[in-house]
Design an enzyme around this catalytic site. Structure first.
Site, PDB file in Angstrom:
ATOM      1  N   HIS A 193     -56.895 -28.279 -26.786  1.00  8.81           N
ATOM      2  CA  HIS A 193     -56.511 -27.799 -28.116  1.00  8.81           C
ATOM      3  C   HIS A 193     -57.699 -27.347 -28.950  1.00  8.81           C
ATOM      4  CE1 HIS A 193     -52.603 -29.629 -27.031  1.00  8.81           C
ATOM      5  NE2 HIS A 193     -52.235 -28.477 -27.533  1.00  8.81           N
ATOM      6  N   ARG A 300     -47.786 -24.258 -34.583  1.00  6.55           N
ATOM      7  CA  ARG A 300     -48.133 -25.628 -34.181  1.00  6.55           C
ATOM      8  C   ARG A 300     -48.287 -26.486 -35.438  1.00  6.55           C
ATOM      9  NH1 ARG A 300     -51.494 -22.713 -30.083  1.00  6.55           N
ATOM     10  NH2 ARG A 300     -50.959 -23.549 -28.040  1.00  6.55           N
ATOM     11  N   ARG A 336     -42.430 -25.044 -34.507  1.00  2.00           N
ATOM     12  CA  ARG A 336     -42.329 -26.128 -33.526  1.00  2.00           C
ATOM     13  C   ARG A 336     -42.469 -27.454 -34.261  1.00  2.00           C
ATOM     14  NH1 ARG A 336     -46.628 -26.736 -28.707  1.00  2.00           N
ATOM     15  NH2 ARG A 336     -47.995 -27.448 -30.355  1.00  2.00           N
ATOM     16  N   GLU A 435     -42.122 -27.018 -20.836  1.00  2.00           N
ATOM     17  CA  GLU A 435     -43.527 -27.260 -20.505  1.00  2.00           C
ATOM     18  C   GLU A 435     -43.706 -28.490 -19.629  1.00  2.00           C
ATOM     19  OE1 GLU A 435     -45.813 -27.637 -24.123  1.00  2.00           O
ATOM     20  OE2 GLU A 435     -44.265 -28.778 -25.132  1.00  2.00           O
ATOM     21  N   ASN A 458     -49.427 -23.997 -20.737  1.00  2.00           N
ATOM     22  CA  ASN A 458     -50.595 -24.900 -20.769  1.00  2.00           C
ATOM     23  C   ASN A 458     -50.210 -26.273 -20.234  1.00  2.00           C
ATOM     24  OD1 ASN A 458     -51.641 -22.766 -22.174  1.00  2.00           O
ATOM     25  ND2 ASN A 458     -51.439 -23.738 -24.170  1.00  2.00           N
ATOM     26  N   ASP A 459     -49.140 -26.813 -20.814  1.00  2.00           N
ATOM     27  CA  ASP A 459     -48.713 -28.134 -20.350  1.00  2.00           C
ATOM     28  C   ASP A 459     -47.983 -28.045 -19.015  1.00  2.00           C
ATOM     29  OD1 ASP A 459     -49.611 -30.156 -22.109  1.00  2.00           O
ATOM     30  OD2 ASP A 459     -48.340 -29.286 -23.660  1.00  2.00           O
ATOM     31  N   ARG A 469     -55.529 -30.885 -18.634  1.00  2.00           N
ATOM     32  CA  ARG A 469     -55.945 -29.554 -19.094  1.00  2.00           C
ATOM     33  C   ARG A 469     -57.281 -29.544 -19.824  1.00  2.00           C
ATOM     34  NH1 ARG A 469     -51.266 -28.448 -23.664  1.00  2.00           N
ATOM     35  NH2 ARG A 469     -52.730 -27.145 -24.765  1.00  2.00           N
ATOM     36  N   CYS A 506     -45.424 -18.774 -24.468  1.00  2.00           N
ATOM     37  CA  CYS A 506     -46.347 -18.977 -25.593  1.00  2.00           C
ATOM     38  C   CYS A 506     -47.593 -19.753 -25.179  1.00  2.00           C
ATOM     39  CB  CYS A 506     -45.650 -19.667 -26.754  1.00  2.00           C
ATOM     40  SG  CYS A 506     -45.131 -21.344 -26.368  1.00  2.00           S
TER      41      CYS A 506
HETATM   42  C1  PEP Z   1     -48.266 -25.145 -24.011  1.00  2.00           C
HETATM   43  O1  PEP Z   1     -48.275 -26.308 -23.603  1.00  2.00           O
HETATM   44  O2  PEP Z   1     -48.326 -24.147 -23.255  1.00  2.00           O
HETATM   45  C2  PEP Z   1     -48.199 -24.873 -25.456  1.00  2.00           C
HETATM   46  C3  PEP Z   1     -48.101 -23.640 -25.911  1.00  2.00           C
HETATM   47  O3  PEP Z   1     -48.276 -25.948 -26.300  1.00  2.00           O
HETATM   48  P1  PEP Z   1     -49.668 -26.640 -26.705  1.00  2.00           P
HETATM   49  O4  PEP Z   1     -50.780 -25.772 -26.169  1.00  2.00           O
HETATM   50  O5  PEP Z   1     -49.710 -26.743 -28.188  1.00  2.00           O
HETATM   51  O6  PEP Z   1     -49.581 -27.958 -26.025  1.00  2.00           O
HETATM   52 MG    MG Z   2     -47.754 -27.885 -24.970  1.00  2.00          MG
END
Ligand code: PEP
Ligand code: MG
Length: 581
Positions: A193, A300, A336, A435, A458-459, A469, A506
């Protein structure tokens, strides 16, 4: 001149004097010192203990006045004071300085953390919980040792590049763009993040540099190449000149791409793609529009918790959403619900951190266990829903019960608002982030209860591949191009189509040129990405045909190794957008 290779997480080039900062929870890099400096470091340890005892004694005296709560707190202070007055503890720390030639900070941290680990290992719950006291004492001592340095970032008066062992999203979001020109850290990954925040702020950043903090000294000149993932410490004159020219070219390319702002994101064979922005703060909404975004695909909201110990009030939530929606007008804003936990905020507030925070109490799970907080946010979102095109999105859904429970709470809040005669949009769309592998594999049933899906790659990548990650030690294993991840993405898209609900992406793959053709070929028509990346992705879209994307996707889905897929995607993107590569 030292050249270090890491992971490029935020594009651009910066050259500046280095400012080393320590992480929020004071994890201290092992920095060695000259033998002649040992006595000075030992003296710093003595002073830190002395000042910590003085500070704690003053706090203890203040508690004497408070009969109600004072007793228990004073017991805790008494335990801490006993530790701080224990000569053998201090000796252990100064021995480490003498034997290993390390800084006072490192010696304090390593000795106390070792003691804490011994406590944790004891099966008795009472004793193992005392580890939290040891961490507290560590923090108190480190505050004495680092206190002044820690304030530096907030009070910057000149441009710097920030170097740290690890940065939290909170720290990164607090950086003043005017003075922080680049970021480099030992730890972290492309989708951690802090990296996402750096990208949103448009500060060039490189992470996963492993031991950079051990090589660099405060005040050294450092080049950050956020395009190629390179950091150069103490560069020579020639290298500085080369990078100055490279930086100018990069800025010029940015201006060229910005000229696409009012052009549509349409492929050469006429397929219209919607580009939305990911934001963390309301003031980024304007930037999304300036860069040509057509709405907010991911807000976010957990960043409302930045730099504060108390929960935001309903009014604070509402003001943030209302501001954002007003900037966007009739365009969509997907809000979100808070994705707290994992690397965002809650750990530092816990007495004993969770052992596996990414598998722990995060996101929707956290909200469902903190209903008061969740309802406060939902009330604010619903109130803002009358101002524009607001949609609600739940993060980290893993099963249908969670989704049903979250939706039920939305309905409860709607009933409360009805009773209070407060206006909201009764038909507000409610969707989920896909995710987790479990959500992807049950997408067909989740789709029946969702108005839309947004794929959080990402997740999804982290949980599918069991790769943290943000952990640089396994960053080479973290790749959305892995066939397992791609199959799950394809399943989600197909199930969304079958259920006739919208599906977007996203996660960070939406902002990576090498993935865009693949996502289009898989059927994605909406991408949500950080604002600075919108022009570049629009350029990719305008340079390809959907037919070629479909062909690329067929080829990729027939491949069975991540390495092969990544190389192929890179080559294809290079052909489409040579100036970026
Ligand atoms: C993701 O997990 O791809 C996502 C967009 O959420 P975050 O990066 O805030 O966990
Ligand atoms: Mg995420």
């Amino acid at each position: 001149m030292d050249i270090k290779k890491g992971i490029a997480v935020s594009p651009g080039v910066s050259i500046g004097k280095c400012l080393i900062i320590d992480s929020e929870d004071y994890r201290i890099p092992r920095r060695t010192i000259e033998p002649s400096q040992r006595m000075a470091e030992v003296q710093r340890v003595r002073n830190a203990f002395h000042d910590a005892v003085r500070e704690l004694t003053a706090l203890d005296q203040a508690q004497q006045q408070d009969a109600a709560s004072g007793g228990r707190i004073r017991d805790i202070f008494a335990v801490h004071l006993r530790f701080l007055r224990d000569r053998s503890l201090r000796r252990k720390i100064t021995d480490v300085i003498h034997v290993e030639s390390v800084t006072a900070e490192y010696a304090v941290s390593s000795v106390l953390r070792e003691i804490a680990l011994h406590f944790i290992a004891v099966k008795d719950a009472y004793i193992s919980e005392r580890a939290a006291d040891i961490y507290d004492i560590e923090r108190r001592l480190l505050k004495q040792l680092l206190g002044h340095k820690r304030e530096d970032v907030g009070r910057l008066k000149e441009e710097v590049v920030v170097v740290a062992r690890e940065l939290s999203p909170t720290q990164t979001a607090g950086f003043n763009k005017e003075f922080v020109k680049g970021i480099a850290s030992d730890a972290g990954g492309r989708t951690s993040h802090a990296a996402i925040v750096a990208r949103s702020l448009g500060i060039p950043a490189v992470v996963a540099l492993e031991d950079l903090t051990e090589i660099v000294h405060g005040g050294d000149t450092v080049i950050i190449d956020g395009n190629r993932g390179i950091v150069i410490v103490s560069p020579d004159e020639d290298t500085i000149h080369q990078y100055e020219a490279y930086g100018r070219d990069f800025v010029a390319l940015g201006h060229k791409l910005d000229a696409l702002r009012d052009e549509p994101a349409v492929t050469r064979d006429g397929v219209r793609i919607t580009l939305l922005g990911n934001i963390e703060f309301p003031d980024e909404a304007r930037i999304v529009l300036d860069k040509g975004g057509e709405g907010i695909g991911l807000y976010r909201t957990e960043f409302l918790y930045l730099n504060r110990q108390t929960e935001p009030t309903e009014e604070e939530h509402y003001q943030a959403y209302a501001t954002t929606v007003r900037v966007l007008g009739k365009r969509p804003v997907i809000i979100r619900t808070v994705d707290l936990g994992a690397d965002k905020y809650t750990q530092s507030r816990r007495y004993v951190p969770e052992p596996n925070p990414f598998l722990g109490l995060r996101s929707i799970r956290y909200c469902l266990q903190n209903l008061g907080m969740f309802k406060t946010q939902l009330r604010a979102i619903l109130r803002a829903s009358v101002l524009g095109q607001v949609k609600i999105m739940f993060p980290l859904i893993t099963n249908i019960q969670e989704l049903m429970q979250a939706k039920m709470i939305v309905h409860d809040v709607m009933e409360d608002l009805d009773e209070e005669r407060i206006a909201y949009n009764r038909n507000v769309k409610v969707g989920i982030m896909v995710e987790t592998p479990s959500a992807a594999l049950t997408a067909s049933s989740l789709a029946r209860e969702s108005d839309f899906f947004s794929i959080g790659t990402n997740d999804l990548t982290q949980y599918t591949l069991a790769v943290d990650r943000g952990n640089e030690l396994v960053s080479t294993l973290y790749s959305a191009a892995d066939p397992a991840v791609l199959r799950l993405i394809r399943t989600v898209i197909q199930d969304a189509y079958k259920a006739q609900i919208d599906v977007s992406v996203c996660g960070e793959t939406a902002s990576e040129p090498e993935y865009v053709m693949l996502l289009l070929g898989m059927g994605v028509r909406t991408l949500s990405l950080s604002a600075p990346m919108i022009p570049e992705i629009k350029q990719v879209i305008r340079s390809v045909t959907l037919e070629s994307c479909n062909g690329l996707t067929r080829t990729v889905l027939a491949m069975n190794s991540e390495r092969q897929i990544s190389a192929y995607l890179r080559n294809m993107a290079r052909k489409v957008l040579p100036e970026v590569f």
